[in-house]
Design a protein around this motif. Structure first.
Motif, mmCIF file in Angstrom:
data_model
loop_
_atom_site.group_PDB
_atom_site.id
_atom_site.type_symbol
_atom_site.label_atom_id
_atom_site.label_comp_id
_atom_site.label_asym_id
_atom_site.label_seq_id
_atom_site.Cartn_x
_atom_site.Cartn_y
_atom_site.Cartn_z
ATOM 1 N N ALA A 1 2.974 7.279 5.203
ATOM 2 C CA ALA A 1 2.997 7.359 6.659
ATOM 3 C C ALA A 1 4.431 7.504 7.156
ATOM 4 C CB ALA A 1 2.354 6.113 7.258
ATOM 5 N N GLU B 1 0.207 4.018 1.073
ATOM 6 C CA GLU B 1 0.038 4.772 2.323
ATOM 7 C C GLU B 1 1.154 4.485 3.321
ATOM 8 O OE1 GLU B 1 -2.815 3.250 1.133
ATOM 9 O OE2 GLU B 1 -4.417 4.750 1.165
ATOM 10 N N LEU B 2 1.675 3.248 3.243
ATOM 11 C CA LEU B 2 2.742 2.883 4.170
ATOM 12 C C LEU B 2 3.937 3.803 3.975
ATOM 13 C CD1 LEU B 2 2.760 0.544 6.156
ATOM 14 C CD2 LEU B 2 4.109 -0.731 4.510
ATOM 15 N N PHE B 3 4.244 4.032 2.720
ATOM 16 C CA PHE B 3 5.346 4.918 2.374
ATOM 17 C C PHE B 3 5.038 6.353 2.809
ATOM 18 C CE2 PHE B 3 6.846 7.888 -0.914
ATOM 19 C CZ PHE B 3 8.212 7.768 -0.721
ATOM 20 N N PHE C 1 -4.416 7.135 7.678
ATOM 21 C CA PHE C 1 -4.752 6.662 6.339
ATOM 22 C C PHE C 1 -5.876 5.636 6.362
ATOM 23 C CE2 PHE C 1 -0.378 7.994 6.352
ATOM 24 C CZ PHE C 1 -0.279 8.755 5.213
ATOM 25 N N GLN C 2 -6.503 5.497 5.204
ATOM 26 C CA GLN C 2 -7.597 4.539 5.067
ATOM 27 C C GLN C 2 -7.150 3.110 5.351
ATOM 28 O OE1 GLN C 2 -9.451 4.571 1.244
ATOM 29 N NE2 GLN C 2 -10.703 2.800 1.675
ATOM 30 N N SER C 3 -5.979 2.735 4.790
ATOM 31 C CA SER C 3 -5.523 1.359 4.964
ATOM 32 C C SER C 3 -4.685 1.224 6.236
ATOM 33 C CB SER C 3 -4.722 0.922 3.762
ATOM 34 O OG SER C 3 -3.583 1.736 3.642
ATOM 35 N N PRO D 1 0.829 -1.204 0.000
ATOM 36 C CA PRO D 1 0.000 0.000 0.000
ATOM 37 C C PRO D 1 0.867 1.259 0.000
ATOM 38 C CG PRO D 1 -0.116 -1.150 2.100
ATOM 39 C CD PRO D 1 0.608 -2.042 1.167
ATOM 40 N N ALA E 1 -2.015 1.747 7.240
ATOM 41 C CA ALA E 1 -0.598 1.946 6.952
ATOM 42 C C ALA E 1 0.258 1.762 8.191
ATOM 43 C CB ALA E 1 -0.361 3.331 6.320
ATOM 44 N N LEU E 2 -0.073 0.760 9.005
ATOM 45 C CA LEU E 2 0.793 0.458 10.149
ATOM 46 C C LEU E 2 2.005 -0.308 9.645
ATOM 47 C CD1 LEU E 2 -1.841 -0.621 12.796
ATOM 48 C CD2 LEU E 2 -0.872 1.627 12.358
#
Lengths: 316, 297, 370
Positions: free
Chosen positions: A210, A206-208, C95-97, A204, C99-100
């Motif tokens: 975050a 988003e991980l990046f 975030f929606q997902s 994902p 993102a942990l």
């Protein structure tokens, strides 16, 4: 799911209740399990025939390597040895002759280790960073270079081998193990970069993001967030590279000198040397020794190996 | 600290650019640079050392009038077509067999794929031994009572390609099987359900419904197999050394022998340029096809 | 440029937490955000609402610094952060997902940002403990994300923003991955969190219920532009244009095309709109009359109202608390939300009525509110 199934099951008896008399004439109860029908026999038969084609060479190899030369001359290559001897293995490992040296394949084995270990580590390190940069830190032209890289994977090596000789000579690496390591890093790059690029782009985004909000930089995100969660793909890459580099013949024969020849080159020299009496049992033992490292990896890694080649192939 | 203006373009993302240097160098220097170098020098009369002494197309004229090159090309064509067709057929057949919800699927797959883990040198040496006329297959069949039986491909110029095929397919068909099996597994279950409801026989479903759906998988396999065929070298060296005579020579071996054995670099460069041209002839239409398809979607 | 610099003067940004000036973003010739201006007050809960692809997430990414803007400026807490790194902007993001970071424990996830910022260890421990307490994460601190439920994961994600001790929280559809029940629970929890912390929060969602319940103000976006920026009440009662009118409300507002002459509307029904609060005078006679299904009265209650008509019932959807009636007004479909107790059947003729004060009028050409 279960909620939806319940009313459907409840409705069935109600519907069958009315025309019960007529329905009872037909088949009822659990469907008979057909354990072996002609179709199944054909399927298994076909698979067994192919399995024989695949397994017989391995069987012949092992059997021959355990026989003495007199028995080989008399007998059947498929028959198991009447008298098991490990002498061919000892000879292949420590006494077989290649050109001037007569110290067996052991030299080639250690050369191959000395080539494969650094080449695997370096090529994966470089390719993993490439893949990461391609997915998360795109810059102008990055996709162009990547496309060239992938196209390069299809260029016949023969087109590039000679200029690389010149480059290695200029760098002072021609004939050395490190020159060959560099060549493997270069030619392993397309497929391994592709592998990592595909893997990182499946994570994902988003991980990046975050991690960026958390203040991690280029290397921080890579080393502390992405690498720890990418162990499976690193394993796949290691499998691909170790087998690929270990099995290489062309680069080994071109870019190294006889005293640093990898195992495959040495094996070929032992088996296909014109002088002397052919010792088939020693040849087979040498062959098995050469194939032992990739075979061990293959049988130990099981599905990861399949996953590796499928990931490399299907998406390419 | 807050900055007031945008950072300079060149330094934007500089770490990524730095990290990608090996990739950029490989792409530009090795894949493009070295290939172009070889193409350019194929127009020179370099012998022991590369020299920029241009002689036009004369290396190519010589190449195409050399019987060994002609045999090499012919071999590659025969081997290539047979290997491609057989590998695809066997790969698909095995994939279908493995897809029948069989027991020991993992076991069968392990057996079919293990040769792929072995090098061509190992493969060549093993098959050399199995096809050995005095001890191998021919000997076994003869000792079973068929004393007139002759099958000696390693010493028969007309049959030597068969030896290469047996060994090459033994080593490589497993890969095709695995890719095709993945392709079969990727097909929507509902297609099978629909075919069953419509009462279509299994084999018909495979040939008329599944096979057309597998086009992209076949394309991938064809590219992979073709790339392998053109690079064919190690196997020939280990199995036949090009023999008997020059009966099993292949282009890659021609290149190697002329560059490093006969000290006739110009011939080697010309031959390798021909190989590059052949690859481009396969790759470019395929790339255009895929690019075109992506645009349409 | 000079104007923009003057705009950055601290006095003008007093009380404003996030200020977006003339922001635009394009990929090649495709404009994703166009000339956006937006001021978010200190402590405000602002929701960016819109259908997918409207640019709301892109705008949030621009504010976070994850997406460089093509033009314009962004100020956070009085600082021009247009070109600052995300971690330097004083923001936290959820975030929606979720993102942990999957290989770190909950504690590791919470402290990762602080470690990167080289916050002293004692301080990290203190802040993690406080966030864990606020979000009831204490028993989970040693677990990995894989061992958490969806709701717990999202709380960790919120905690990761919380420990950063920042002024502005950014939420990118944080509840969209949760099931309906959990979403409702976490919605309340978020509202409580905002009341307790008092931080500025910018929240992206496509869910209008979330927007209506959480927001101090909602910005409805479409095609990279803000359609209306107002309190949920105003957006609901006085949609600025036809798009907003159709977007907000479920089922959406009934929109009846017709002509307006004086105060007399002629269309699928005839109505005297005296009492409607015009913001501008109509430019042409072509208008659209909008009335929410829940503002329509039926039966006896309709008799007393100034606007009345009769509709033919087609489909009845009883939903428990209320009943949704799909009717025809002449040839035009017309939806009515009725009390759950009412008994209406297909084919009934339903007399309806509503108040001019509860309707909306739009100019048919410009689609804006009259």
């Amino acid at each position: 799911m279960s909620d939806a199934a319940f009313p459907a099951r409840a409705a069935t008896p109600a519907r069958t209740a009315a025309p019960r008399g007529r329905l009872l004439d037909g088949p009822a109860g659990v469907a008979p399990t057909r354990r072996m029908n002609p179709k199944r026999i054909m399927v298994y038969g076909g698979l067994i025939v192919f399995s024989l084609y695949y397994l017989l060479p391995l069987w012949v190899m092992v059997m021959t390597s355990l026989k003495g030369m007199p028995e080989i001359r008399m007998g059947n290559i498929f028959a198991p040895p009447m008298e098991i001897t490990f002498e061919p293995w000892v000879k292949a490992w420590s006494q077989a002759c290649t050109g001037l040296n007569c110290d067996g394949l052991s030299r080639g084995f250690f050369n191959s280790v000395a080539i494969t270990v650094p080449a695997t580590i370096l090529s994966i390190a470089v390719a993993a960073v490439n893949g990461y940069a391609l997915v998360n830190w795109r810059f102008k032209g990055s996709e162009v270079f990547f496309t060239i890289l992938i196209f390069g994977a299809f260029i016949p090596y023969q087109v590039m081998i000679y200029p690389i000789v010149i480059i290695l000579r200029e760098m002072g690496l021609m004939g050395s193990v490190w020159g060959l390591v560099l060549v493997h890093v270069v030619f392993g790059m397309p497929i391994i970069t592709l592998l990592f690029r595909n893997y990182f782009s499946s994570l994902p985004p988003e991980l990046f993001k975050a991690a960026r909000v958390d203040g991690a930089g280029f290397w921080g995100i890579f080393l502390r967030v992405l690498v720890p969660m990418s162990l499976p793909i690193f394993t796949v890459a290691v499998i691909l590279q170790v087998t690929g580099i270990w099995n290489d013949f062309l680069f080994g024969v071109i870019y190294t000198r006889p005293d640093s020849y990898p195992m495959t080159v040495q094996l070929n020299n032992i088996v296909n040397s014109v002088q002397g009496v052919r010792e088939y049992n020693v040849n087979m033992a040498a062959t098995l020794l050469t194939g032992l490292v990739p075979l061990t990896i293959y049988f130990l890694s099981g599905k990861l190996f399949v996953r590796g080649i499928a990931a490399g192939a299907v998406k390419g | 600290m807050a900055r007031s203006g945008p950072p300079l373009r060149l330094f934007q993302n500089w770490q990524a650019k730095l990290a990608a240097t090996p990739m950029i160098l490989t792409a530009l220097v090795v894949f493009i640079g070295c290939s172009l170098w070889t193409v350019v020098y194929s127009f020179t009369n370099s012998r022991l050392l590369p020299r920029l002494d241009f002689v036009g197309l004369s290396q190519y004229e010589r190449l195409w009038s050399t019987p060994r090159w002609q045999v090499s090309i012919e071999n590659l064509a025969i081997y290539g077509i047979c290997a491609l067709v057989l590998t695809l057929a066997i790969g698909f057949l095995l994939a279908v067999l493995l897809d029948q919800k069989i027991r020991f699927e993992d076991g069968f797959r392990t057996i079919i794929l293990f040769p792929y883990a072995l090098s061509f040198i190992v493969t060549g040496v093993v098959w050399q031994w199995i096809l050995n006329p005095d001890f191998g297959l021919q000997h076994i069949v003869r000792s079973m009572g068929f004393s007139g039986f002759t099958f000696d491909p390693l010493n028969d110029p007309n049959l030597v390609i068969l030896a290469l095929l047996a060994a090459g397919i033994w080593q490589g068909a497993g890969l095709t099987t695995v890719i095709m099996l993945a392709g079969l597994r990727g097909i929507d279950e509902d297609v099978w359900k629909a075919a069953r409801v419509d009462g279509i026989a299994t084999w018909k479903t495979y040939i008329f419904i599944i096979l057309p759906m597998m086009k992209p998988v076949f394309a991938t396999c064809i590219v992979l197999i073709s790339a392998g065929i053109i690079k064919l070298y190690d196997l020939v060296v280990a199995l036949t050394r090009g023999g008997p005579g020059i009966a099993s020579e292949v282009p890659a071996k021609y290149v190697y022998d002329y560059m490093f054995g006969n000290q006739n670099l110009g011939q080697g460069f010309a031959a390798s340029t021909m190989m590059l041209a052949a690859v481009l002839a396969i790759i470019i239409p395929f790339a255009l096809f895929r690019l075109g398809r992506k645009r349409h979607v | 440029m000079a104007q923009a610099l003057r705009a950055a003067a601290p006095t003008e940004l007093d009380g404003i937490s996030v200020s977006i000036r003339d922001l635009s973003l394009s990929y090649g010739s495709v404009e994703v955000l166009g000339d956006l201006n937006l001021d978010v007050q200190d402590g405000e809960f602002l929701v960016l609402l819109g259908a997918s692809g409207c640019g709301k997430s892109t705008l949030l990414n621009c504010i976070a610094g994850l997406q460089p803007a093509t033009e314009g400026q962004i100020f956070i807490s009085g600082q021009n952060v247009t070109w600052a790194e995300p971690s330097e902007r004083g923001i936290g993001m959820v975030f929606q997902s979720y993102a942990l970071y999957p290989q770190m424990t909950v504690e590791g996830n919470l402290s990762f940002g602080l470690k990167n910022a080289r916050v002293p260890k004692d301080e990290i421990r203190r802040r993690v403990a406080r966030a864990a307490e606020t979000l009831q994460l204490e028993p989970l601190l040693k677990r990995k994300p894989a061992a958490l439920s969806g709701g717990q994961r999202q709380r960790v994600a919120i905690g990761r923003a919380l420990v950063r001790d920042v002024d502005v929280f950014l939420f990118d559809e944080p509840l969209s991955n949760l099931d309906a029940k959990l979403r409702a629970e976490l919605r309340v929890e978020l509202k409580r969190l905002h009341q307790n912390l008092g931080n500025t929060m910018i929240y992206v969602t496509h869910d209008q219920i979330e927007a209506m319940t959480l927001a101090d103000r909602i910005a409805i976006m479409r095609g990279g532009k803000i359609q209306q920026l107002a309190s949920p009440d105003v957006i609901y009662r006085k949609p600025a244009n036809l798009y907003v009118a159709g977007f907000i409300g479920s089922p959406p507002m009934n929109l009846l095309p017709g002509r307006l002459e004086g105060n007399r509307f002629t269309g699928p029904l005839v109505a005297d709109v005296t009492g409607y609060d015009f913001t501008t005078r109509p430019r042409g006679p072509e208008v659209v009359l909008g009335i929410r299904p829940e503002h329509v009265r039926t039966g006896a209650a309709a008799e007393a109202l100034p606007i009345r008509a009769e509709a033919l019932v087609e489909v009845v959807e009883p939903m428990g608390a209320d009943t949704l009636v799909w009717a025809q007004l002449g040839q035009t479909p017309f939806r009515v939300r009725m009390d759950g107790e009412s008994r209406v059947r297909t084919g009934d003729r339903l007399s309806i009525g509503f108040d001019p004060a509860s309707l909306s009028l739009f100019d048919a050409a410009s689609e804006t509110r009259l």
